[in-house]
Design a protein around this motif. Structure first.
Motif, short mmCIF file in Angstrom:
data_model
loop_
_atom_site.label_atom_id
_atom_site.label_comp_id
_atom_site.label_asym_id
_atom_site.label_seq_id
_atom_site.Cartn_x
_atom_site.Cartn_y
_atom_site.Cartn_z
N ARG A 268 36.84 -19.29 19.05
CA ARG A 268 35.80 -18.51 17.92
C ARG A 268 35.20 -19.66 17.10
O ARG A 268 35.50 -20.38 16.07
CB ARG A 268 36.79 -17.12 16.43
CG ARG A 268 37.36 -16.08 17.29
CD ARG A 268 38.24 -15.76 15.69
NE ARG A 268 36.59 -14.92 15.42
CZ ARG A 268 36.09 -13.86 15.10
NH1 ARG A 268 37.63 -12.35 15.37
NH2 ARG A 268 34.80 -13.33 14.33
N ALA A 269 33.42 -20.02 17.53
CA ALA A 269 33.06 -20.84 16.68
C ALA A 269 32.55 -21.14 15.49
O ALA A 269 33.09 -21.78 14.40
CB ALA A 269 31.75 -20.71 17.35
N ASP A 270 32.91 -19.41 15.09
CA ASP A 270 32.53 -18.77 13.32
C ASP A 270 34.24 -19.87 12.73
O ASP A 270 33.86 -19.66 11.68
CB ASP A 270 32.89 -17.61 12.98
CG ASP A 270 33.45 -16.80 13.95
OD1 ASP A 270 34.08 -16.96 14.43
OD2 ASP A 270 33.48 -15.38 12.94
N MET A 271 35.30 -19.66 13.26
CA MET A 271 36.38 -20.15 12.77
C MET A 271 36.29 -21.39 12.61
O MET A 271 36.73 -21.86 11.62
CB MET A 271 37.78 -19.71 13.71
CG MET A 271 38.86 -19.83 12.63
SD MET A 271 40.33 -18.61 13.81
CE MET A 271 41.74 -18.51 12.65
N ARG A 272 35.88 -22.19 14.21
CA ARG A 272 35.64 -23.94 13.94
C ARG A 272 34.58 -23.88 13.00
O ARG A 272 35.42 -24.87 11.86
CB ARG A 272 35.10 -23.95 15.20
CG ARG A 272 36.28 -24.09 16.38
CD ARG A 272 36.27 -24.63 17.43
NE ARG A 272 34.80 -24.07 17.92
CZ ARG A 272 35.16 -22.97 18.96
NH1 ARG A 272 35.96 -22.62 19.48
NH2 ARG A 272 34.09 -22.85 19.52
N SER A 273 33.89 -23.52 12.64
CA SER A 273 33.31 -23.56 11.03
C SER A 273 33.36 -23.53 9.88
O SER A 273 33.16 -24.37 9.22
CB SER A 273 31.62 -22.83 11.36
OG SER A 273 31.23 -23.31 12.92
N PHE A 274 34.08 -22.19 9.68
CA PHE A 274 34.77 -21.84 8.88
C PHE A 274 35.74 -23.62 8.23
O PHE A 274 35.85 -23.81 7.82
CB PHE A 274 35.35 -21.05 8.72
CG PHE A 274 36.22 -20.85 7.58
CD1 PHE A 274 35.87 -19.29 6.27
CD2 PHE A 274 37.84 -20.47 7.16
CE1 PHE A 274 35.90 -19.16 4.98
CE2 PHE A 274 38.15 -19.83 6.36
CZ PHE A 274 37.73 -19.37 5.39
N PHE A 275 37.06 -23.42 9.40
CA PHE A 275 37.81 -24.44 9.23
C PHE A 275 37.01 -26.10 8.61
O PHE A 275 37.61 -26.84 7.92
CB PHE A 275 38.50 -25.19 10.59
CG PHE A 275 39.67 -26.57 10.31
CD1 PHE A 275 40.89 -26.62 9.44
CD2 PHE A 275 39.03 -27.37 11.16
CE1 PHE A 275 41.70 -26.88 10.25
CE2 PHE A 275 40.05 -28.26 11.21
CZ PHE A 275 41.20 -27.93 10.36
N LEU A 276 35.96 -26.52 9.24
CA LEU A 276 35.40 -27.17 9.28
C LEU A 276 34.68 -28.14 7.82
O LEU A 276 34.84 -28.66 6.79
CB LEU A 276 34.11 -28.01 10.21
CG LEU A 276 34.76 -28.28 11.49
CD1 LEU A 276 33.51 -28.20 12.92
CD2 LEU A 276 35.51 -29.72 11.74
N GLU A 277 34.48 -26.34 7.48
CA GLU A 277 33.30 -26.61 6.00
C GLU A 277 34.62 -26.52 4.97
O GLU A 277 34.84 -27.20 4.03
CB GLU A 277 32.96 -25.24 5.72
CG GLU A 277 31.94 -24.79 4.70
CD GLU A 277 31.79 -23.50 4.38
OE1 GLU A 277 31.09 -22.99 2.99
OE2 GLU A 277 31.73 -22.53 4.95
N LYS A 278 35.99 -25.85 5.50
CA LYS A 278 36.98 -25.99 4.26
C LYS A 278 37.73 -27.55 4.30
O LYS A 278 38.27 -27.73 3.12
CB LYS A 278 38.20 -24.86 4.54
CG LYS A 278 37.32 -23.72 4.41
CD LYS A 278 37.06 -23.13 3.28
CE LYS A 278 36.50 -22.18 2.93
NZ LYS A 278 36.18 -21.41 1.37
N TRP A 279 37.49 -28.16 5.68
CA TRP A 279 37.88 -29.51 5.71
C TRP A 279 38.04 -30.13 4.80
O TRP A 279 37.88 -31.27 4.18
CB TRP A 279 38.39 -29.42 7.30
CG TRP A 279 39.29 -30.95 7.22
CD1 TRP A 279 38.33 -32.20 7.29
CD2 TRP A 279 40.46 -31.51 6.90
NE1 TRP A 279 39.31 -33.63 7.66
CE2 TRP A 279 40.51 -33.21 7.01
CE3 TRP A 279 41.27 -30.93 6.48
CZ2 TRP A 279 41.98 -33.72 6.95
CZ3 TRP A 279 42.24 -31.77 6.48
CH2 TRP A 279 42.85 -32.95 7.40
#
Length: 310
Positions: A268-279
């Motif tokens: 999931r690309a949206d999950m990776r973007s979400f993870f990078l944003e939170k990180w």
């Protein structure tokens, strides 16, 4: 004899240590993915359109039970490392929660596989979320009833306990066979039909479900065979060592729950973007705190130098 016992103890402690580290990582990953599924929004900041779909609810349910598997297995493994010969009420409760959560992952993955096959065979058919939720509740109550029967009959009804364990083993076998059949039929149906536009979207969802089903079968087949051997073979528990039992139920089962968030993250690309944003937010806050702490220390050192010069 002492050497064998010593090597068995070392192997048991190594297995339990691996289980503790793996379930700790798995609990962290499942907590993050659950947070993602529950807080998912679209570009306008509103809840995502498909966040409350039947498939999304199944993923949330699987995520919850995977988290429960990791937490309960971590508690059991850590407890066994600290008190290897104790089996008190806490251990029994955690053990019951672990097996309940493990068996619920069977059912949720089975529902995901069946739903994927239905979407491929009858694309316009919508699965009723209410009926799906009712099925999950009924199966959960059935497992709780079997678990209560198991512990209630332990006092003096050994034959009835074996019967309950056999029923649970047959349920596991039936579910894993349905998962294998649904996954195979889904890939066969996928390669036979659909236009090129829909093919990419449907292939993506089918491959994701297939990966989850493959990891599930790879990690749970050996524990399922072991539990069936215990239930149907009178000398099963004596013929399979404790160390092998730990390897099956304290490594392979939580390994499946630990791998699932990694599958979500990779697919999931949206999950990776979400993870990078939170990180990025967390690292920014950490740098800000470190900078403030450095400024405070610098001010204290300046005050001390001024006082010493006076």
């Amino acid at each position: 004899m002492t050497t064998v016992t010593l090597s068995d103890n070392v192997l048991r402690e190594a297995t339990l240590t691996i289980s503790c580290l793996m379930t700790l990582f798995g609990a962290t990953g499942n907590t993050f993915s659950l947070y993602f599924f529950l807080s998912r929004v679209d570009l306008t900041g509103r809840p995502a359109r498909n966040r409350d779909s039947a498939t999304s609810q199944l993923f949330v349910s699987l995520n919850c039970f995977d988290l429960l598997v990791c937490v309960s297995c971590f508690s059991i493994s850590l407890y066994k490392l600290i008190l290897p010969d104790e089996d008190d009420l806490f251990h029994n409760i955690m053990d019951a929660i672990f097996f309940l959560a493990e068996e619920m992952t069977y059912f949720i993955v089975c529902l995901l596989s069946i739903r994927r096959l239905i979407n491929l065979v009858w694309p316009l058919y919508l699965v009723n979320k209410m009926s799906m939720n009712i099925a999950i509740v009924i199966f959960t109550l059935l497992l709780i009833l079997l678990e209560l029967l198991h512990w209630t009959l332990m006092s003096g009804f050994k034959n009835m306990v074996d019967l309950v364990d056999r029923v649970r083993s047959l349920i596991r076998l039936l579910l894993i066979l349905i998962i294998i059949f649904s996954s195979i039929m889904s890939f066969i149906k996928l390669n036979r039909s659909y236009t090129q536009h829909h093919h990419k979207l449907i292939r993506y969802a089918t491959v994701t479900t297939g990966i989850l089903a493959t990891i599930f079968c790879a990690c749970n087949t050996a524990p399922m065979i072991a539990s069936g051997f215990y239930a149907f073979h009178q000398a099963g528990k004596k013929s399979v060592s404790r160390e092998l039992h730990y390897a099956f139920f304290h490594v392979l089962v939580p390994l499946n729950s630990t791998c699932n968030p990694l599958v979500y993250l990779s697919r999931r690309a949206d999950m990776r973007s979400f993870f990078l944003e939170k990180w990025g937010n967390l690292s920014g806050r950490f740098r800000c705190v470190c900078s403030q702490a450095g400024d405070i220390m610098q001010e204290k050192n300046t005050v001390k130098r001024d006082q010493s010069s006076c």
